[in-house]
Design a protein around this motif. Structure first.
Motif, short mmCIF file in Angstrom:
data_model
loop_
_atom_site.label_atom_id
_atom_site.label_comp_id
_atom_site.label_asym_id
_atom_site.label_seq_id
_atom_site.Cartn_x
_atom_site.Cartn_y
_atom_site.Cartn_z
N SER A 45 0.82 -1.16 0.01
CA SER A 45 -0.05 0.01 0.02
C SER A 45 0.95 1.38 0.01
O SER A 45 2.09 1.09 0.23
CB SER A 45 -0.91 -0.06 1.37
OG SER A 45 -0.17 0.08 2.62
N GLU A 46 0.16 2.41 -0.06
CA GLU A 46 1.05 3.64 -0.21
C GLU A 46 1.66 3.79 1.35
O GLU A 46 2.82 4.59 1.31
CB GLU A 46 0.15 4.82 -0.45
CG GLU A 46 0.71 6.06 -0.71
CD GLU A 46 1.72 6.28 -1.65
OE1 GLU A 46 3.08 6.80 -1.55
OE2 GLU A 46 1.63 5.44 -2.61
N ASP A 76 2.78 1.22 3.00
CA ASP A 76 3.76 0.51 3.49
C ASP A 76 4.99 1.18 2.39
O ASP A 76 5.89 0.74 3.07
CB ASP A 76 3.35 -0.96 2.41
CG ASP A 76 2.33 -1.72 3.29
OD1 ASP A 76 2.20 -1.70 4.42
OD2 ASP A 76 1.83 -2.54 2.28
#
Length: 434
Positions: free
Chosen positions: A226-227, A229
């Motif tokens: 994800s962003e 992450d």
């Protein structure tokens, strides 16, 4: 899952497959195991299964006939797997694929391997468990069996146990702790003790990312991130060996069309694009090498415009990239510039679209693989030397401590523009991991 194991040594499997979860799974009928010994299918009085190789050489080779007949004796063999160093690496994705099969036949090699004709006679897939030499395929077969058996319904105590392990999401698992809370002065992280499952899940995700970045960064390219992450990973990158890498863009001495050494003209596009590549990957400098005075004047005007003049005001991103560029009269001067920046003399790594040849057409020296140069860059300053025009002249290559292989060493057309070659080489050395 029904496993059919073709092996000269069935006793290898008696202990590991008769204990713990696998034994329970066998008792429950979740998995079954059958052993087939090629010796039972020999057609000679000594039950010999191997012979010396044609063409000579050390060791013995497993004969095709006993192996082919052993496979033919299995009514429902399913997919045929030969455990061999030449195979596809065993991964979690492959294990999940194979775990869906009802039957697997595993062929365990010994000695120098199999008579190659078994691969022509049978639809055998080759699988490897790693780049290490084993005495036989039995140990490798055990690894494949465990990787696939544990994915069968009912094999694990909890279904989620099989899906939250390392590699299932291309991330290593987060650290685990159990009682006591304090062991030899080391405390269990407080977040795991507060009962807030949202905070615990966030901590575990962050730890899994950190473990993967530290120990297996190659997995991150395949992970679903994800962003958040990506922001976490960016914050964890405390040191990048990209900072140890510098680029030298050489305009003299280079090879010209007549294959003679000379000087090439500076290209505005090369300077812009290579600066942007260097900045994108976090490199420390771009050394633009030319001894020609009017060329140096052009470069200085270009750099001044984009780093201090109107260009810097209208395009600060370009100013940031071009601020990495420096002028040098020669490769030796570029080395001195790098020493001033980094405090240490760099190793010179040359690039060439063609291997260096001697008068007899033999390679003068072997190219250094990319992973070796990446390993060197973790502890040393590296100056990557790129030639313009038709590439670096022999005297420039002679200065280099190492030479990278041509990007398309098996291709017949290998004429990338220098800015493209530079981007590809930097990406091969660094990727998005550092």
């Amino acid at each position: 899952m029904h496993y059919h194991i073709i092996t000269l040594f069935p006793e290898w499997f008696s202990s590991p497959l008769d204990t713990a979860l696998f034994a329970k799974a066998r008792d429950a009928g979740i998995v079954t195991v059958e052993y087939i010994n090629p010796r039972d299918f020999t057609k000679n009085k000594h039950n010999k299964v191997d012979d010396s190789p044609y063409g000579g050489g050390p060791g013995m080779v497993l004969m095709a006939q006993p192996l082919v007949d052993a496979v033919a004796s299995i009514p429902k063999p399913g997919r045929l797997i030969a455990l061999t160093p030449a195979g596809t690496p065993l991964s979690q994705n492959l294990a999940e694929e194979l775990a869906k099969e009802e039957d697997l036949t595993l062929i365990c090699g010994r000695y120098e391997g199999f008579d190659e004709r078994i691969y022509e006679l049978l639809p055998i897939e080759r699988v490897s468990v790693g780049d290490a030499i084993l005495n036989g395929g039995e140990v490798a077969a055990l690894a494949l069996i465990e990787a696939t058996a544990r994915l069968q319904d009912g094999y694990m105590g909890k279904n989620e146990s099989g899906t939250e392990e390392s590699f299932t999401q291309n991330l290593l698992e987060y650290p685990h702790y159990t009682r006591p809370e304090n062991f030899m002065g080391l405390e269990v992280p407080e977040v795991l003790q507060n009962g807030n499952h949202q905070e615990i899940n966030a901590w575990r995700r962050g730890q899994a990312l950190a473990m993967t970045l530290r120990h297996r960064p190659d997995l991150l390219a395949k992970a679903r991130l994800s962003e958040q992450d990506r922001m976490t990973l960016y914050s964890l990158r405390t040191h990048s060996f990209a900072k140890n890498i510098h680029i030298a863009l050489v305009h003299h001495p280079v090879l010209l069309k007549n294959n003679a050494a000379g000087s090439s003209s500076v290209t505005n596009l090369d300077i812009h694009d290579i600066s942007r590549t260097a900045c994108t990957y976090g490199l420390s400098s771009l050394q633009i090498i030319t001894p020609i005075e009017d060329q140096k004047i052009l470069i200085e005007e270009l750099l001044t415009h984009w780093t201090k003049g109107d260009g810097a005001k209208t395009n600060p991103d370009r100013a940031k990239a071009l601020s990495l560029a420096q002028l040098a009269d020669s490769i030796d001067d570029a080395v001195k510039n790098v020493e001033k920046i980094s405090g240490a003399k760099p190793l010179l790594v040359g690039t060439s679209a063609k291997a260096e040849k001697d008068k007899k057409g033999r390679e003068k020296r072997l190219a250094a693989p990319f992973d070796k140069i990446a390993a060197l860059a973790k502890k040393n300053n590296i100056l990557l030397v790129f030639g313009t025009s038709h590439g670096l002249a022999p005297e420039a290559l002679a200065k280099c401590d190492y030479i990278l292989p041509p990007l398309r060493y098996m291709g017949q057309y290998n004429h990338l523009p220098v800015r493209s070659a530079c981007a590809v080489i930097i990406d091969r050395l660094l990727g998005d991991l550092y």
